[in-house]
Scaffold this motif. Structure first.
Motif, mmCIF file in Angstrom:
data_model
loop_
_atom_site.group_PDB
_atom_site.id
_atom_site.type_symbol
_atom_site.label_atom_id
_atom_site.label_comp_id
_atom_site.label_asym_id
_atom_site.label_seq_id
_atom_site.Cartn_x
_atom_site.Cartn_y
_atom_site.Cartn_z
ATOM 1 N N LEU A 257 -9.475 35.661 -29.508
ATOM 2 C CA LEU A 257 -8.958 35.512 -28.144
ATOM 3 C C LEU A 257 -7.640 34.758 -28.128
ATOM 4 C CD1 LEU A 257 -12.278 34.793 -26.255
ATOM 5 C CD2 LEU A 257 -10.659 36.628 -25.706
ATOM 6 N N TYR B 192 -13.848 30.192 -23.268
ATOM 7 C CA TYR B 192 -14.620 31.244 -23.921
ATOM 8 C C TYR B 192 -16.068 30.811 -24.099
ATOM 9 C CZ TYR B 192 -16.703 33.912 -27.726
ATOM 10 O OH TYR B 192 -17.579 34.651 -28.484
ATOM 11 N N VAL C 154 -14.069 33.836 -20.294
ATOM 12 C CA VAL C 154 -14.340 35.042 -21.082
ATOM 13 C C VAL C 154 -15.745 34.899 -21.647
ATOM 14 C CG1 VAL C 154 -13.661 36.475 -23.035
ATOM 15 C CG2 VAL C 154 -11.902 35.264 -21.711
ATOM 16 N N LEU D 103 -13.907 37.550 -17.503
ATOM 17 C CA LEU D 103 -13.793 38.737 -18.336
ATOM 18 C C LEU D 103 -15.072 38.851 -19.166
ATOM 19 C CD1 LEU D 103 -10.684 37.190 -18.471
ATOM 20 C CD2 LEU D 103 -10.197 39.541 -19.184
ATOM 21 N N PHE E 86 -17.715 40.942 -21.917
ATOM 22 C CA PHE E 86 -17.700 41.824 -23.081
ATOM 23 C C PHE E 86 -18.662 42.997 -22.935
ATOM 24 C CE2 PHE E 86 -16.358 38.054 -25.891
ATOM 25 C CZ PHE E 86 -15.029 38.407 -25.824
ATOM 26 N N HIS F 271 -13.651 43.969 -17.338
ATOM 27 C CA HIS F 271 -14.243 44.346 -18.626
ATOM 28 C C HIS F 271 -13.216 44.177 -19.734
ATOM 29 C CE1 HIS F 271 -16.161 47.539 -21.437
ATOM 30 N NE2 HIS F 271 -16.627 46.331 -21.689
ATOM 31 N N LEU F 272 -13.567 43.350 -20.715
ATOM 32 C CA LEU F 272 -12.765 43.161 -21.922
ATOM 33 C C LEU F 272 -13.641 43.556 -23.109
ATOM 34 C CD1 LEU F 272 -10.282 42.055 -23.498
ATOM 35 C CD2 LEU F 272 -11.394 39.795 -23.415
ATOM 36 N N HIS G 86 -10.180 51.203 -28.884
ATOM 37 C CA HIS G 86 -10.689 50.280 -27.860
ATOM 38 C C HIS G 86 -10.936 48.851 -28.318
ATOM 39 C CE1 HIS G 86 -11.257 53.781 -25.325
ATOM 40 N NE2 HIS G 86 -12.004 54.343 -26.265
ATOM 41 N N HIS G 87 -10.949 48.578 -29.612
ATOM 42 C CA HIS G 87 -11.454 47.285 -30.068
ATOM 43 C C HIS G 87 -10.509 46.560 -31.028
ATOM 44 C CE1 HIS G 87 -15.353 48.115 -28.208
ATOM 45 N NE2 HIS G 87 -15.280 49.331 -28.722
ATOM 46 N N ALA H 146 -6.790 44.542 -26.206
ATOM 47 C CA ALA H 146 -7.317 43.275 -25.694
ATOM 48 C C ALA H 146 -6.207 42.436 -25.079
ATOM 49 C CB ALA H 146 -8.003 42.508 -26.820
ATOM 50 N N THR I 83 -5.328 43.717 -21.634
ATOM 51 C CA THR I 83 -6.301 43.346 -20.600
ATOM 52 C C THR I 83 -6.151 41.878 -20.208
ATOM 53 O OG1 THR I 83 -7.870 44.998 -21.402
ATOM 54 C CG2 THR I 83 -8.756 43.209 -20.067
ATOM 55 N N LEU I 84 -5.981 40.999 -21.187
ATOM 56 C CA LEU I 84 -5.809 39.580 -20.898
ATOM 57 C C LEU I 84 -4.520 39.330 -20.113
ATOM 58 C CD1 LEU I 84 -7.005 38.176 -24.312
ATOM 59 C CD2 LEU I 84 -8.052 37.662 -22.113
#
Length: 356
Positions: A27, A85, A110, A141, A143, A163-164, A337-338, A343, A346-347
């Protein structure tokens, strides 16, 4: 933009490796990739594993001292948002909401877990604090879709849920495995859910057909290692223990394996699944909440037991084209996507929203 970052469960600098530590570090890396200046605000660990009220009270006092320190520290005047987090009933964020309120900056989380049933019992005080911290967040956010269910149910008016997808701290996929090595399992060896996954592995190996050509490498260590070795003793000629390995060594092991075998008992999601699939390994797991958010393909449900996982292993080991197909699809999923870039995107969008 400059943000304060905090992980009450486990700091990214904690000496013991785990998925939580890896995700915290990922993160921070994703925030940096999004052109955010990140300051690790605190490394105070607020974890109570056993429901010890005296320990919770002591940690709450430590958190109060830490809040006062952070509000007064010179760096705080530059913080434009706070990101925490993993807030949950065993490790609530007792710092971020208070500091954010004192400084007048947005507070984001998160991976936050709602657990109303914990509001009574030995974790009641910590569970209430975790709920209050979740309520204070402008944005959470999440997971997994399992977490989203309770977050939506209990969200205060106006809270934003985003959605993250879980991700690896890398921009590109690693070396791809030719899928002609041993099967691979990776997991810490501790009592509880990890040991339950190892028991399922042992039970599955016991029902594999006698004529099947297989071998398994296990990466991991911990206080339950002797028990894991005892579980695997009937297949000791085919099972090798590699111990704990650093990330750079583990990457090479993924690249030499044929498939990844980890049942995933009560896994939140499992960073190891993403690491294995990034190398192109097909996965044999159980269809469980959290796991299904990160694992490609159809997998046996827990009630189907070891026989169903053994059936999946036989199919993959007996059919190299199928193994290649499933591995390639899993690798493509991780790439799309990962990884770090989606990521970070999105953040960045979530932080842009709190600045408006």
């Amino acid at each position: 933009m400059t943000v304060a970052f905090y992980a009450p469960l486990k700091s990214p600098n904690h000496p013991v490796p785990s998925g939580d530590r890896a995700m915290a570090a990922a993160l921070m890396a994703a925030l940096v990739h999004a052109d955010v200046s990140v300051h690790l605000a605190s490394e105070l660990r607020l974890l109570d594993k056993h429901g010890d009220r005296a320990k919770q009270d002591a940690l709450a006092l430590e958190a109060q001292v830490e809040v006062a320190r952070l509000v007064a520290c010179p760096e705080a005047k530059n913080w434009q948002a706070w990101v925490t987090y993993h807030n949950y009933y065993k490790a609530p964020d007792l710092i971020g909401p208070a500091v954010s309120q004192a400084l007048g900056i947005p507070y984001l989380q998160v991976e936050s877990t709602r657990a109303r049933k914990r509001l009574v019992g030995p974790w009641a005080a910590f569970a209430a604090a975790a709920e209050a911290a979740s309520d204070a967040a402008h944005t959470i956010l999440y997971f997994t879709h399992r977490d989203a269910e309770t977050l939506r149910r209990d969200a205060p008016a106006g809270q934003s849920l985003v959605h993250l997808p879980p991700f690896l701290s890398r921009e590109e996929l690693p070396q791809q495995s030719p899928l002609n090595g041993k099967m691979l399992s990776v997991g810490m060896m501790r009592h509880g859910d990890k040991l339950a996954s190892y028991q399922l592995i042992a039970d599955t190996l016991a029902v594999l057909p006698s004529g099947l050509d297989w071998s398994l490498a296990i990466v991991g260590d911990g206080p339950a290692r002797a028990r894991v070795e005892q579980m695997m003793a009937p297949e000791q000629d085919r099972v090798s223990f590699l111990g704990a390995r650093p990330p750079e060594a583990l990457a090479g092991i993924y690249a030499q394996s044929s498939l990844f075998f980890w049942p995933g008992v009560n896994e939140a999601f499992g960073v190891v699944y993403l690491e294995a699939q990034a190398a192109g390994l097909p996965v044999v797991a159980q269809d469980r909440p959290g796991v299904r958010d990160v694992v490609h393909g159809q997998h046996p449900r827990p009630h189907e037991g070891p026989d169903a996982m053994a059936h999946t292993i036989v199919n993959l080991l007996s059919d190299p084209p199928l193994r290649q197909k499933m591995g390639a699809e899993a690798r493509a999923m991780v790439g799309a996507h990962h990884l770090l870039v989606p990521a970070a995107r999105t953040l960045a969008a979530a932080l842009a929203e709190v600045r408006t």
